[in-house]
Enzyme design. Structure first.
Site, short mmCIF file in Angstrom:
data_model
loop_
_atom_site.label_atom_id
_atom_site.label_comp_id
_atom_site.label_asym_id
_atom_site.label_seq_id
_atom_site.Cartn_x
_atom_site.Cartn_y
_atom_site.Cartn_z
N ASN A 109 28.06 -11.20 -19.34
CA ASN A 109 29.17 -10.31 -18.79
C ASN A 109 29.35 -10.94 -17.52
O ASN A 109 28.52 -11.39 -16.68
CB ASN A 109 29.15 -8.78 -18.76
CG ASN A 109 30.16 -8.10 -18.09
OD1 ASN A 109 31.44 -8.22 -18.48
ND2 ASN A 109 29.98 -7.20 -17.38
N HIS A 111 31.21 -9.52 -13.75
CA HIS A 111 31.17 -8.52 -13.03
C HIS A 111 31.88 -8.66 -11.74
O HIS A 111 30.98 -9.57 -10.95
CB HIS A 111 29.92 -7.53 -13.00
CG HIS A 111 30.16 -6.21 -12.26
ND1 HIS A 111 30.75 -5.09 -12.88
CD2 HIS A 111 29.85 -5.79 -11.08
CE1 HIS A 111 31.10 -3.95 -12.03
NE2 HIS A 111 30.36 -4.48 -11.20
N SER A 138 29.67 -11.55 -10.09
CA SER A 138 28.26 -11.99 -10.71
C SER A 138 28.33 -12.23 -12.56
O SER A 138 28.97 -11.20 -12.86
CB SER A 138 27.17 -10.76 -10.42
OG SER A 138 27.12 -10.33 -9.21
N ASP A 147 25.86 -2.77 -16.28
CA ASP A 147 25.72 -3.77 -15.19
C ASP A 147 24.28 -4.18 -14.71
O ASP A 147 24.25 -4.33 -13.39
CB ASP A 147 26.69 -3.49 -14.21
CG ASP A 147 28.30 -3.25 -14.70
OD1 ASP A 147 28.54 -4.03 -15.67
OD2 ASP A 147 29.05 -2.50 -14.43
C1 GRF Z 1 37.56 -9.50 -14.11
O1 GRF Z 1 37.74 -9.04 -12.68
C2 GRF Z 1 36.04 -9.44 -14.50
O2 GRF Z 1 35.09 -9.49 -13.44
C3 GRF Z 1 36.15 -7.81 -15.13
O3 GRF Z 1 37.25 -7.93 -15.78
C4 GRF Z 1 38.25 -8.69 -15.06
C5 GRF Z 1 38.75 -9.46 -16.15
O4 GRF Z 1 39.86 -10.34 -15.95
N1 GRF Z 1 34.93 -7.76 -15.82
P1 GRF Z 1 40.69 -11.34 -16.92
O5 GRF Z 1 40.87 -10.27 -18.08
O6 GRF Z 1 39.43 -12.40 -17.25
O7 GRF Z 1 41.80 -11.78 -16.34
#
Ligand code: GRF
Length: 190
Positions: A109, A111, A138, A147
């Site tokens: 993932n 984050h 991260s 997370d």
């Molecule tokens: C990103 O900020 C990511 O860190 C978080 O969700 C958002 C997703 O954005 N987990 P996108 O859909 O990839 O534009």
């Protein structure tokens, strides 16, 4: 070496998904996006994925559909596309301990904070409110605890005077688009 087959799971705009797909297409990331899966039909990233020529699937979560049933459908889609690795990219569902156990060490993932700081939601607002001078993003392995899995890579991003959650999000997002393909490149063959 055969390229690992990746499923990218999204709920929203899909900009990280697109960055990963482009890195795969250019060869800088030695993997292949087997399928993009959304938990909602109106995720804007689905159209983006189709424009990129990727296979897409929708596995509804929530509402009348229990998480267990949704995850069983998800497992079928993953099997059908012979997926090796699950990449969460703005996927707004928490996967059950059962599902995470089935895919142990094979779900990652991204984050938008410097973990272990600011797990959960509203990371940019929380970082600004705390008066932090630096934020970032991260990439981590997904475990049962939200997370909290092993951090595979991070990038720091400065918080500028006058930043709002929206302006900080844009700056962090640009860093995410570089970090995620790079970390995946190292992870797929480790
Ligand atoms: C990103 O900020 C990511 O860190 C978080 O969700 C958002 C997703 O954005 N987990 P996108 O859909 O990839 O534009």
């Amino acid at each position: 070496m055969t390229r690992k087959r990746v499923a990218v799971l999204i709920s929203g705009r899909g900009s990280n998904m697109a960055a990963i797909a482009r890195a795969c297409a250019s060869g800088s990331l030695p993997a292949q996006v087997a399928v993009v899966i959304a938990d909602r039909t109106d995720a804007p990233g689905l159209a983006l994925a189709r424009d990129l020529g990727l296979a897409t699937a929708i596995v509804p979560f929530g509402g009348a559909i229990g998480r267990q049933a949704a995850e069983h459908s998800l497992a079928q889609v993953l099997d059908a596309h012979r997926v090796d690795l699950i990449v969460l990219a703005g996927f707004m569902r928490i996967l059950s301990p059962w599902f995470v156990g089935e895919w142990q060490g094979r779900i990652v993932n991204i984050h938008p904070s410097l973990l272990p700081k600011y797990r959960g939601l509203d990371t940019h607002a929380r970082a600004i409110e705390a008066g932090d001078l630096v934020s970032g993003c991260s990439v981590h392995v997904v475990t049962e605890e939200l997370d909290a899995g092993e951090v595979l890579g991070q990038v720091e991003v400065p918080i500028e005077p006058g930043d709002t959650p929206a302006t900080l999000e844009q700056r962090v997002l640009a860093a995410e688009h570089r970090l995620y393909p790079q970390v995946l490149g190292e992870f797929v063959n480790r």
